[in-house]
Design an enzyme around this catalytic site. Structure first.
Site, PDB file in Angstrom:
ATOM      1  N   ARG A 165      40.055  35.016  41.394  1.00 15.99           N
ATOM      2  CA  ARG A 165      39.608  36.395  41.655  1.00 15.99           C
ATOM      3  C   ARG A 165      39.870  37.353  40.502  1.00 15.99           C
ATOM      4  O   ARG A 165      39.044  38.229  40.239  1.00 15.99           O
ATOM      5  CB  ARG A 165      40.119  36.922  42.997  1.00 15.99           C
ATOM      6  CG  ARG A 165      41.534  37.294  43.127  1.00 15.99           C
ATOM      7  CD  ARG A 165      42.084  36.853  44.467  1.00 15.99           C
ATOM      8  NE  ARG A 165      42.402  35.440  44.371  1.00 15.99           N
ATOM      9  CZ  ARG A 165      41.898  34.496  45.152  1.00 15.99           C
ATOM     10  NH1 ARG A 165      41.074  34.809  46.093  1.00 15.99           N
ATOM     11  NH2 ARG A 165      42.244  33.229  44.989  1.00 15.99           N
ATOM     12  N   THR A 166      40.990  37.194  39.805  1.00 15.31           N
ATOM     13  CA  THR A 166      41.240  38.138  38.708  1.00 15.31           C
ATOM     14  C   THR A 166      40.177  37.940  37.626  1.00 15.31           C
ATOM     15  O   THR A 166      39.619  38.899  37.102  1.00 15.31           O
ATOM     16  CB  THR A 166      42.659  37.958  38.144  1.00 15.31           C
ATOM     17  OG1 THR A 166      43.576  38.051  39.226  1.00 15.31           O
ATOM     18  CG2 THR A 166      42.990  39.014  37.111  1.00 15.31           C
ATOM     19  N   ARG A 206      45.028  36.449  30.395  1.00 15.67           N
ATOM     20  CA  ARG A 206      46.041  35.897  31.304  1.00 15.67           C
ATOM     21  C   ARG A 206      46.724  34.762  30.559  1.00 15.67           C
ATOM     22  O   ARG A 206      46.060  33.852  30.070  1.00 15.67           O
ATOM     23  CB  ARG A 206      45.376  35.382  32.583  1.00 15.67           C
ATOM     24  CG  ARG A 206      46.322  34.592  33.439  1.00 15.67           C
ATOM     25  CD  ARG A 206      45.774  34.323  34.799  1.00 15.67           C
ATOM     26  NE  ARG A 206      45.830  35.529  35.630  1.00 15.67           N
ATOM     27  CZ  ARG A 206      45.798  35.496  36.954  1.00 15.67           C
ATOM     28  NH1 ARG A 206      45.706  34.359  37.595  1.00 15.67           N
ATOM     29  NH2 ARG A 206      45.857  36.618  37.647  1.00 15.67           N
TER      30      ARG A 206
HETATM   31  C1  NCD Z   1      48.407  36.480  41.743  1.00 14.01           C
HETATM   32  C2  NCD Z   1      48.848  36.089  40.340  1.00 14.01           C
HETATM   33  O1  NCD Z   1      48.102  35.419  39.624  1.00 14.01           O
HETATM   34  O2  NCD Z   1      49.945  36.494  39.987  1.00 14.01           O
HETATM   35  N1  NCD Z   1      47.048  36.247  41.984  1.00 14.01           N
HETATM   36  C3  NCD Z   1      46.134  37.177  41.588  1.00 14.01           C
HETATM   37  O3  NCD Z   1      46.060  37.564  40.444  1.00 14.01           O
HETATM   38  N2  NCD Z   1      45.351  37.703  42.542  1.00 14.01           N
HETATM   39  C4  NCD Z   1      49.286  35.947  42.799  1.00 14.01           C
HETATM   40  C5  NCD Z   1      49.503  34.466  42.912  1.00 14.01           C
HETATM   41  O4  NCD Z   1      48.937  33.671  42.158  1.00 14.01           O
HETATM   42  O5  NCD Z   1      50.265  34.102  43.793  1.00 14.01           O
END
Ligand code: NCD
Length: 358
Positions: free
Chosen positions: A91-92, A141
């Site tokens: 999703r991100t 990321r």
């Molecule tokens: C989170 C993350 O990547 O930190 N997910 C996200 O970005 N929506 C939480 C997770 O992975 O548990």
């Protein structure tokens, strides 16, 4: 803030720079009074937060029509972005990709370091520098602690700096998740976050989302945070020190049912077992930190249930139909909050007729 000679010396030395308190570093990642690199939740103040929320509200309303969408996608159609996501993400990644597309930004992506030149031995620092030859924005990321910050630091010392947005950095921070989480609180509570009790549940030690969200809460008055976690996953000391310093009230408990009863928002998280050294989280009984149908009866009638997602068993699917389950809306809020942030970073908010309502 005026830069002293001493400060300029520190800025040249990464290790020294890294060791400075975040409040001191923030000015380094701003341009013309605005966030330029978005790295830490501490970079947002209340005024900026609420301004970004209003941009997000406006963008989501105007893009309902073709004319509005054409307008939004003309705002930054002269820009290109690189999505460098070398840690798993659904999703991100998608929400940033679509946030860029809403604004007309063209995108390219690397999602696996093994197919980039890093595999040929290029340093990650050189890889990042390479991106800036092609694009105007890097969204990143990364699994290595502080690497996103280091990239922004490095980039700011080159002749062609481009803004960097942290889309999740190791166990450190996930500022845009905190932004969308706060946007979700803002929308759910009619614009009034002050005075709310937020319970955060699960792997608080290694969850970057709950860390960033805790930091953002300094912008609201009379907040109360309830940290519900097994002893092994208690919130880290640096966040607790921050809350004490900022006089934000909080308490820590292992008792899930006790902790969620009075909360206005219950923020569930999964075990971050990708950070396990030798399967230690398998020994923990996480079922005690799971939200099931029976808990719907004990929480407040107007409480909201949140989760950054992906979920495992922390929230049973039976909860999804309850009107208080906010996680799917939270996910969608992310795309709008991120497009608002990007428009703010590039200063095209001035072209949008921003609405006032919460
Ligand atoms: C989170 C993350 O990547 O930190 N997910 C996200 O970005 N929506 C939480 C997770 O992975 O548990």
């Amino acid at each position: 803030m005026e830069r002293t000679i001493e400060m300029m010396e520190i800025e040249k030395n990464w290790d020294k720079f890294l060791s400075m308190p975040i409040e001191t570093k923030i000015s380094h990642f701003m341009r013309e009074g605005r966030i330029y690199d978005c790295l830490f939740a501490q970079q947002f103040n209340r005024e900026v937060l609420e301004y970004i929320f209003r941009i997000a509200n406006t963008l989501r309303r105007i893009t309902k029509t073709k004319e509005g969408m054409n307008f939004a996608s003309s705002l930054l159609n002269h820009k290109r972005a690189m999505l460098y996501f070398i840690q798993p993400s659904t999703r991100t990644f998608l929400s940033f990709l679509n946030a860029c597309h809403i604004l007309g930004i063209k995108t390219s992506e690397i999602r696996d370091a093994s197919i980039s030149s890093e595999y040929k031995g290029e340093s990650p620092e050189d890889t990042i520098r390479t991106f800036s030859s092609y694009v105007d924005l890097i969204i990143m990321r990364h699994p290595a602690q502080n690497f996103v910050e280091k990239s922004a630091w490095l980039m700011n010392r080159t002749k062609r700096p481009v803004p960097i947005i942290n889309a999740g950095s190791s166990k450190d921070q996930h500022p845009t998740q905190a932004l969308l989480d706060t946007y979700t609180l803002y929308r759910s509570f009619g614009g009034v976050i002050d005075g709310k009790t937020i319970a955060m549940v699960g792997d608080l030690k290694r969850g970057r989302t709950v860390r960033s969200l805790s930091f953002l809460m300094e912008n609201y008055k009379n907040m109360k945070l309830v940290y519900i976690a097994p002893p092994e996953f208690k919130m880290e000391r640096d966040v607790i020190d921050f809350l004490n310093k900022k006089n934000i009230s909080y308490y820590e408990t292992e008792n899930f049912e006790e902790g969620i009863k009075e909360a206005d928002a219950i923020y569930m998280t999964r075990i971050q077992d990708e950070h396990d050294k030798s399967g230690e989280s398998k020994k923990i009984d996480y079922s005690k930190y799971s939200f099931t149908k029976k808990h719907l009866d004990i929480i407040k009638k107007d409480a909201i249930i949140m989760h950054p997602l992906p979920r495992r068993e922390e929230i049973s699917v039976e909860v999804d139909d309850d009107p208080r389950a906010m996680y799917w809306r939270q996910e969608r809020n992310g795309m709008w909050a991120r497009s608002a942030l990007i428009s703010y970073i590039f200063g095209v908010d001035a072209k949008i007729h921003i609405e006032n309502k919460a």
